[in-house]
Design a protein around this motif. Structure first.
Motif, PDB file in Angstrom:
ATOM      1  N   TYR A 222       0.827  -1.203   0.000  1.00 43.25           N
ATOM      2  CA  TYR A 222       0.000   0.000   0.000  1.00 43.25           C
ATOM      3  C   TYR A 222       0.861   1.253   0.000  1.00 43.25           C
ATOM      4  CZ  TYR A 222      -3.120   3.664   1.706  1.00 43.25           C
ATOM      5  OH  TYR A 222      -3.811   4.842   1.858  1.00 43.25           O
ATOM      6  N   THR A 223       1.933   1.251   0.762  1.00 40.08           N
ATOM      7  CA  THR A 223       2.790   2.437   0.824  1.00 40.08           C
ATOM      8  C   THR A 223       3.403   2.753  -0.547  1.00 40.08           C
ATOM      9  OG1 THR A 223       4.605   1.050   1.632  1.00 40.08           O
ATOM     10  CG2 THR A 223       3.341   2.270   3.290  1.00 40.08           C
ATOM     11  N   ASP A 224       3.741   1.721  -1.326  1.00 40.98           N
ATOM     12  CA  ASP A 224       4.274   1.958  -2.676  1.00 40.98           C
ATOM     13  C   ASP A 224       3.209   2.562  -3.582  1.00 40.98           C
ATOM     14  OD1 ASP A 224       6.829   1.027  -2.117  1.00 40.98           O
ATOM     15  OD2 ASP A 224       6.384  -1.024  -2.763  1.00 40.98           O
ATOM     16  N   PHE A 225       1.990   2.065  -3.482  1.00 41.30           N
ATOM     17  CA  PHE A 225       0.893   2.613  -4.287  1.00 41.30           C
ATOM     18  C   PHE A 225       0.600   4.052  -3.860  1.00 41.30           C
ATOM     19  CE2 PHE A 225      -3.369   3.342  -5.803  1.00 41.30           C
ATOM     20  CZ  PHE A 225      -3.376   2.711  -7.041  1.00 41.30           C
ATOM     21  N   GLN A 226       0.560   4.255  -2.553  1.00 45.88           N
ATOM     22  CA  GLN A 226       0.243   5.571  -1.990  1.00 45.88           C
ATOM     23  C   GLN A 226       1.292   6.618  -2.398  1.00 45.88           C
ATOM     24  OE1 GLN A 226       0.532   5.672   2.300  1.00 45.88           O
ATOM     25  NE2 GLN A 226      -1.340   6.880   2.446  1.00 45.88           N
ATOM     26  N   HIS A 227       2.555   6.227  -2.444  1.00 49.40           N
ATOM     27  CA  HIS A 227       3.620   7.173  -2.795  1.00 49.40           C
ATOM     28  C   HIS A 227       3.509   7.683  -4.226  1.00 49.40           C
ATOM     29  CE1 HIS A 227       6.116   5.521   0.700  1.00 49.40           C
ATOM     30  NE2 HIS A 227       5.733   6.742   1.003  1.00 49.40           N
ATOM     31  N   ARG A 228       2.794   6.982  -5.070  1.00 47.16           N
ATOM     32  CA  ARG A 228       2.635   7.403  -6.466  1.00 47.16           C
ATOM     33  C   ARG A 228       1.498   8.419  -6.609  1.00 47.16           C
ATOM     34  NH1 ARG A 228       6.205   4.792  -5.267  1.00 47.16           N
ATOM     35  NH2 ARG A 228       7.482   3.436  -6.513  1.00 47.16           N
ATOM     36  N   ASN A 229       0.724   8.595  -5.555  1.00 47.01           N
ATOM     37  CA  ASN A 229      -0.393   9.553  -5.567  1.00 47.01           C
ATOM     38  C   ASN A 229      -1.407   9.284  -6.675  1.00 47.01           C
ATOM     39  OD1 ASN A 229       0.362  11.156  -3.307  1.00 47.01           O
ATOM     40  ND2 ASN A 229       1.933  12.123  -4.568  1.00 47.01           N
ATOM     41  N   TYR A 230      -1.606   8.011  -7.019  1.00 45.93           N
ATOM     42  CA  TYR A 230      -2.624   7.662  -8.008  1.00 45.93           C
ATOM     43  C   TYR A 230      -3.953   7.450  -7.298  1.00 45.93           C
ATOM     44  CZ  TYR A 230       1.356   6.424 -10.995  1.00 45.93           C
ATOM     45  OH  TYR A 230       2.519   6.438 -11.719  1.00 45.93           O
ATOM     46  N   ASN A 231      -5.004   7.961  -7.899  1.00 48.94           N
ATOM     47  CA  ASN A 231      -6.307   7.594  -7.382  1.00 48.94           C
ATOM     48  C   ASN A 231      -6.756   6.341  -8.138  1.00 48.94           C
ATOM     49  OD1 ASN A 231      -7.706   8.309  -9.796  1.00 48.94           O
ATOM     50  ND2 ASN A 231      -7.833  10.437  -9.105  1.00 48.94           N
ATOM     51  N   GLU A 232      -7.794   5.718  -7.650  1.00 55.98           N
ATOM     52  CA  GLU A 232      -8.236   4.456  -8.233  1.00 55.98           C
ATOM     53  C   GLU A 232      -8.703   4.625  -9.673  1.00 55.98           C
ATOM     54  OE1 GLU A 232     -10.866   0.547  -7.076  1.00 55.98           O
ATOM     55  OE2 GLU A 232     -11.199   2.394  -5.948  1.00 55.98           O
TER      56      GLU A 232
END
Length: 186
Positions: free
Chosen positions: A43-53
């Motif tokens: 989750y932290t890797d996804f969150q760091h990219r600042n992509y929304n769903e």
């Protein structure tokens, strides 16, 4: 399918890894012959990219031809997406792995699954715990990818993980270890 996923997630700069049943196949036989696949993203890797769903799903579908099939959970708590791979039409489940922030839990990470007895849990989902782990690299068609380590597989499926067993998803909810039993009070 794995190489299609590598191309898509690399373009989005999202690190990912093979997990669950797909990793079990890898550690048993070093192949991925299956009718579905499981991958994980921290989750932290996804969150760091600042992509929304919406952006993530749009890129996966429009740029890389993954067919979006279903989703469960929310980005910040128990997200799972299911796609069909572009060429093979194999189903691929993408699980976000979350760090535990509870002191009374001995696991480092958790992921979610849904339906069946999971609806009886306090979050209306099953949360599966795992100890801290480091990813194990492997090579496929000149690409270096990652999978969960053998210790993760043993923790998830038991020391006898090399012995194939036949059971379905709903049956697995009753006996696989690491289910965090958080039943809602009636």
């Amino acid at each position: 399918c794995i190489l299609n996923m590598e191309q898509a997630l690399s373009s989005l700069s999202i690190p990912w890894f093979i997990t669950y049943g797909t990793a079990l196949m890898y550690w048993r036989s070093k192949n991925f012959i299956s009718n579905d696949m499981d991958i994980g993203i921290f989750y932290t890797d996804f969150q760091h990219r600042n992509y929304n769903e919406s952006y993530f799903l749009s890129i996966m579908e429009k740029k890389f031809d993954f067919k979006f099939m279903s989703t469960y959970g929310s980005l910040d708590h128990g997200k799972e997406w299911t796609f069909k791979c572009p060429r093979s039409q194999i189903k691929i489940d993408v699980f976000l792995f979350y760090e535990f922030n509870q002191t009374n839990i001995s696991f480092t990470y958790w992921t979610a699954s849904y339906n069946g007895l999971c609806k009886q849990m306090i979050y209306k989902k099953c949360r599966w715990g795992s100890s801290n782990f480091s990813l194990t690299p492997f090579r496929i068609n000149n690409e270096i990818l990652n999978t969960v380590p053998k210790e993760f597989i043993i923790e998830r499926y038991g020391k006898d993980y090399m012995i194939p067993k036949t059971y379905g998803y709903f049956e697995s909810l009753t006996f696989l270890p690491n289910l965090i039993r958080e039943y809602a009070k009636e």
